[in-house]
Design an enzyme around this catalytic site. Structure first.
Site, mmCIF file in Angstrom:
data_model
loop_
_atom_site.group_PDB
_atom_site.id
_atom_site.type_symbol
_atom_site.label_atom_id
_atom_site.label_comp_id
_atom_site.label_asym_id
_atom_site.label_seq_id
_atom_site.Cartn_x
_atom_site.Cartn_y
_atom_site.Cartn_z
ATOM 1 N N HIS A 198 0.803 -4.052 -0.533
ATOM 2 C CA HIS A 198 2.432 -4.282 -0.144
ATOM 3 C C HIS A 198 2.302 -5.529 0.834
ATOM 4 O O HIS A 198 2.039 -5.302 1.612
ATOM 5 C CB HIS A 198 3.592 -3.568 -0.084
ATOM 6 N N ASP A 217 5.062 -5.826 2.740
ATOM 7 C CA ASP A 217 6.392 -5.443 3.450
ATOM 8 C C ASP A 217 5.768 -4.452 4.991
ATOM 9 O O ASP A 217 4.894 -4.020 4.578
ATOM 10 C CB ASP A 217 8.102 -4.934 2.782
ATOM 11 N N GLU A 274 8.035 -2.400 -0.919
ATOM 12 C CA GLU A 274 7.158 -0.969 -1.558
ATOM 13 C C GLU A 274 7.560 0.113 0.186
ATOM 14 O O GLU A 274 7.690 1.296 -0.805
ATOM 15 C CB GLU A 274 5.784 -1.256 -1.397
ATOM 16 N N GLU A 275 7.935 -0.267 0.954
ATOM 17 C CA GLU A 275 7.999 0.895 1.785
ATOM 18 C C GLU A 275 9.847 1.451 1.571
ATOM 19 O O GLU A 275 9.939 2.781 2.260
ATOM 20 C CB GLU A 275 7.994 0.487 3.850
ATOM 21 N N HIS A 331 3.388 2.974 10.961
ATOM 22 C CA HIS A 331 4.411 2.926 10.799
ATOM 23 C C HIS A 331 5.063 3.355 12.767
ATOM 24 O O HIS A 331 5.929 3.613 13.149
ATOM 25 C CB HIS A 331 5.098 4.184 10.014
HETATM 26 ZN ZN ZN Z 1 2.013 0.492 2.327
#
Ligand code: ZN
Length: 412
Positions: free
Chosen positions: A81, A83, A178-179, A384
């Site tokens: 992904h 993002d 995706e997130e 994250h």
């Molecule tokens: Zn991921």
């Protein structure tokens, strides 16, 4: 320690990380943020540059491409992904390389006091001598999932320049959002057109994951009776009080993310807002088994009913919607894609491990929609947040696993 892929992987990781492509759950657009298209458009040009075929950016924001086959074999897809997570600052990422890491604590120029050290992150201590990439302390790095993209691009480049490797066609997909759980548009599985696929979105070398949570989302709306507090005697029904009681009545000590682990499910309130007149609570429900997920939903409904029964003048509505399902339900019927990836790990000297992911991937949705899609490691760590890091040599291992997998699939 050093592989022919290190330099290309590091260069791609640094270049991709510097592009802001954060998604935004509150946005109704597709993709949720226009900046993700900066990344996607760049990938389109890069794919054309390395000689990939059928390169498109679909109207729903997914980059697709083909690496034509050189022999008979299944069409295998690789997906990651574009993002980065909305959970932490992701604007103006300044990636830094710590070449031949010496085992000492890593500090961050933009966050004095922030430290990444093997004392708190033991796995970092295993990476002495490797090239470590971090951000500068002010942002996340975005190895989740730019590492996946760097690995897939580097694998594709190698396959295109190695026509002697006998293998079936390879398809590539780079998804937005995706997130925020919106990576797999209903049109994507058909457009991907693969026999099976893999997401490159896992963590430690050797991890081959085929179990995710099953997930529902709940929204509880409490409508009270609004009136001026000076005139409220016997009349006001405060929606905020009732909303607080609902949360208070749910099992906080035993069933929340902060007190559960392993294969235990949970409920998690992630947003609450409102006024005395009307309040909304947003809750996610997670479990590895459908009956457990169902039971958690039933518990939430019964708590809402019980609080509603204490105040007949209030209206409490509880709506539960499915989000994604554990990919194991489908994969356990045919473990071929999982076994292929496990064998590919062994081919490059890694012992495969499969742990249940306490979350979902694009592969959860792909699998549910008919494209079996387990998850392969990338090396991404401490994701994250500002300590996010990755070892270039872990990305190289993932690249080698993908290549070994291609060679095996043709033989099988
Ligand atoms: Zn991921």
């Amino acid at each position: 320690m050093r592989t022919p892929f290190d330099a290309a992987l590091q260069e791609r990781m640094m270049r991709y990380a510097a592009i802001d492509s954060q998604s935004d759950e509150t946005s109704p657009t597709q993709p949720s943020t226009a900046i993700q298209l900066d990344m996607s458009n760049m990938l389109v040009e890069e794919l054309k540059g390395i000689g990939a075929q059928d390169v498109v950016l679909t109207e729903y924001g997914v980059v697709l491409a083909t690496v034509p086959g050189t022999a008979d074999g299944p069409t295998i897809g690789f997906c990651s992904h574009v993002d980065t997570a909305p959970a932490f600052d992701a604007t103006d990422v300044k990636p830094r390389v710590h070449p031949e890491y010496d085992g000492s604590a890593i500090t961050f120029p933009d966050a004095p006091g922030l430290e990444l050290s093997p004392e708190t992150v033991p796995y970092l201590g295993e990476k002495i001598g490797c090239d470590i990439v971090t951000a500068s302390g002010a942002t996340l790095l975005g190895a989740d999932d730019k590492a996946g993209i760097a690995i897939i691009m580097t694998m594709a480049e190698h396959l295109i320049s190695s026509p002697d490797i006998a293998r079936g066609p390879v398809r590539l997909a780079f998804t937005p959002d995706e997130e925020i759980g919106r990576g797999v548009d209903p049109r994507l599985p058909d457009a991907f057109a693969v026999d099976f696929g893999y997401t490159l979105d896992g963590s430690k070398p050797g991890e081959i994951e085929y179990e995710t949570f099953s997930a529902d989302g709940a929204e509880v709306t409490v409508t009270g009776v609004a009136i001026h507090p000076g005139l409220a005697t016997g009349k006001l029904v405060n929606a905020l009080h009732l909303a607080a009681k609902i949360i208070e009545t749910l099992p906080q000590a035993t069933r929340t993310p902060e007190v559960t682990s392993g294969r235990e499910g949970f409920w998690h309130v992630y947003e609450m807002n409102g006024t005395a007149a009307k309040a909304t609570i947003k809750i996610i429900l997670r479990d590895f088994e459908l009956d457990g997920l169902e039971a958690t939903g039933a518990m939430l409904r019964s708590v809402c009913d019980a609080i509603a029964a204490t105040e007949p003048r209030a209206v409490i509505d509880c709506t539960i919607r499915p989000q994604y399902r554990n990919m194991r339900y489908w994969l356990e019927k045919d473990m071929t894609p999982v076994e292929l990836a496990r064998d590919a790990c062994r081919d490059v000297g890694l012992e495969p491990v499969s742990v249940a992911i306490r979350g979902g991937t694009d592969g959860s949705r792909f699998t549910e929609m008919g494209v079996p899609c387990p998850n392969i490691f990338t090396g991404q760590q401490e994701i994250h947040g500002p300590r996010e890091w990755i070892a270039v040599q872990d990305m190289a291992l993932a690249t080698e696993v993908c290549l070994a997998l291609e060679e095996r699939a043709e033989k099988g």
